[in-house]
Design an enzyme around this catalytic site. Structure first.
Site, PDB file in Angstrom:
ATOM      1  N   CYS A 173     -35.453  17.201 -32.061  1.00  0.00           N
ATOM      2  CA  CYS A 173     -33.999  17.379 -32.073  1.00  0.00           C
ATOM      3  C   CYS A 173     -33.542  17.480 -33.526  1.00  0.00           C
ATOM      4  O   CYS A 173     -33.850  18.447 -34.197  1.00  0.00           O
ATOM      5  CB  CYS A 173     -33.294  16.274 -31.308  1.00  0.00           C
ATOM      6  SG  CYS A 173     -33.840  14.616 -31.745  1.00  0.00           S
ATOM      7  N   SER A 174     -32.821  16.475 -34.005  1.00  0.00           N
ATOM      8  CA  SER A 174     -32.382  16.520 -35.401  1.00  0.00           C
ATOM      9  C   SER A 174     -32.204  15.111 -35.960  1.00  0.00           C
ATOM     10  O   SER A 174     -31.243  14.838 -36.676  1.00  0.00           O
ATOM     11  CB  SER A 174     -31.073  17.303 -35.537  1.00  0.00           C
ATOM     12  OG  SER A 174     -30.068  16.751 -34.697  1.00  0.00           O
ATOM     13  N   CYS A 175     -33.138  14.212 -35.629  1.00  0.00           N
ATOM     14  CA  CYS A 175     -33.060  12.848 -36.149  1.00  0.00           C
ATOM     15  C   CYS A 175     -33.120  12.889 -37.673  1.00  0.00           C
ATOM     16  O   CYS A 175     -33.943  13.598 -38.257  1.00  0.00           O
ATOM     17  CB  CYS A 175     -34.201  12.007 -35.592  1.00  0.00           C
ATOM     18  SG  CYS A 175     -34.092  11.743 -33.806  1.00  0.00           S
ATOM     19  N   CYS A 215     -37.567  17.007 -37.941  1.00  0.00           N
ATOM     20  CA  CYS A 215     -37.489  16.410 -36.609  1.00  0.00           C
ATOM     21  C   CYS A 215     -37.761  17.539 -35.638  1.00  0.00           C
ATOM     22  O   CYS A 215     -36.905  18.401 -35.428  1.00  0.00           O
ATOM     23  CB  CYS A 215     -36.124  15.782 -36.351  1.00  0.00           C
ATOM     24  SG  CYS A 215     -35.986  15.098 -34.670  1.00  0.00           S
TER      25      CYS A 215
END
Length: 225
Positions: free
Chosen positions: A127-129, A124
């Site tokens: 962000c950090s999906c 991702c």
């Protein structure tokens, strides 16, 4: 409007060479994170925003009910059931739901299949999906800027740092997860697993194999990383 989530490297291995320090978590870093989490937890409890029992239940749920073992069940079913595999690759979310797995963060799942010609990796970049319902909590390195940047610019180099050697003739495709779409890798079934039941196969499927930064374990090495 469609958005192309995938990035491919040179199929002949001519990846860009970028120096970096890849952030695999160390004990001191984890201790700092744990300290911040505990401080935040204490503040929330003190202010009366949450109840300790509710926090304990949430942590226990992610430790015992939600985690990579759920994704491993999906992979093992796909390895043993060609019809399920076809449904999984065509429409992942309802196929995964057939096993009673799903929820927030997994409403729009896409499963991509590794083959001898193509190896898939998930990142991702914004962000950090992450597909929480099938893989549980994301590892620290998945959220770190070095991984997020270099997974796209130098995927073959990143794989080498994870101890994964991919043939130069195998194309590496990087899939960029977003808040709308989360990706999971269907790794190739290890050789020598013919006749193994689903439970034994699932024990070979690591979290990293479903992100694409690792491979399934070999038979007789059923120890999760």
């Amino acid at each position: 409007m469609t958005h192309d989530h995938s990035h491919g490297d040179d199929p002949h291995g001519h990846a860009h060479d970028h120096a970096h320090d890849h952030d695999h978590p160390h004990g001191s870093e984890l201790s700092a994170v744990e300290a911040r989490v505990r401080a935040l937890e204490s503040l929330l409890v003190e202010k009366g925003y949450v109840q300790p029992a509710a926090l304990d239940a949430l942590v226990e749920m992610y430790e015992t009910e939600i985690g990579p073992h759920l994704g491993a069940r999906v992979v093992a079913r796909a390895w043993t059931d060609p019809a399920f595999r076809a449904r999984l690759l065509a429409e992942a979310t309802p196929a995964i739901a057939e096993l009673g797995i799903g929820g927030r963060g997994g409403e729009h799942m896409v499963v991509v299949e590794n083959t001898p010609e193509t190896h898939n990796m998930v990142v991702c970049t914004l962000c950090s999906c992450y597909p929480w319902p099938v893989l549980g909590l994301p590892p620290v390195w998945y959220k770190a800027p070095p991984y997020r940047a270099r997974a796209v610019s130098d995927p073959r180099g990143v794989l080498r740092e994870f101890g994964v050697s991919i043939p130069e003739t195998t194309r590496i495709t990087v899939w960029d997860s977003t808040a709308e779409t989360r990706f999971m890798v269907l790794p190739m079934r290890p050789a020598g697993t013919e006749g193994l039941p689903e439970e034994a196969l699932a024990a070979l499927v690591t979290r990293d194999a479903m992100i694409g930064t690792g491979l399934p374990l070999s038979p007789g090495a059923e120890i999760r990383s």
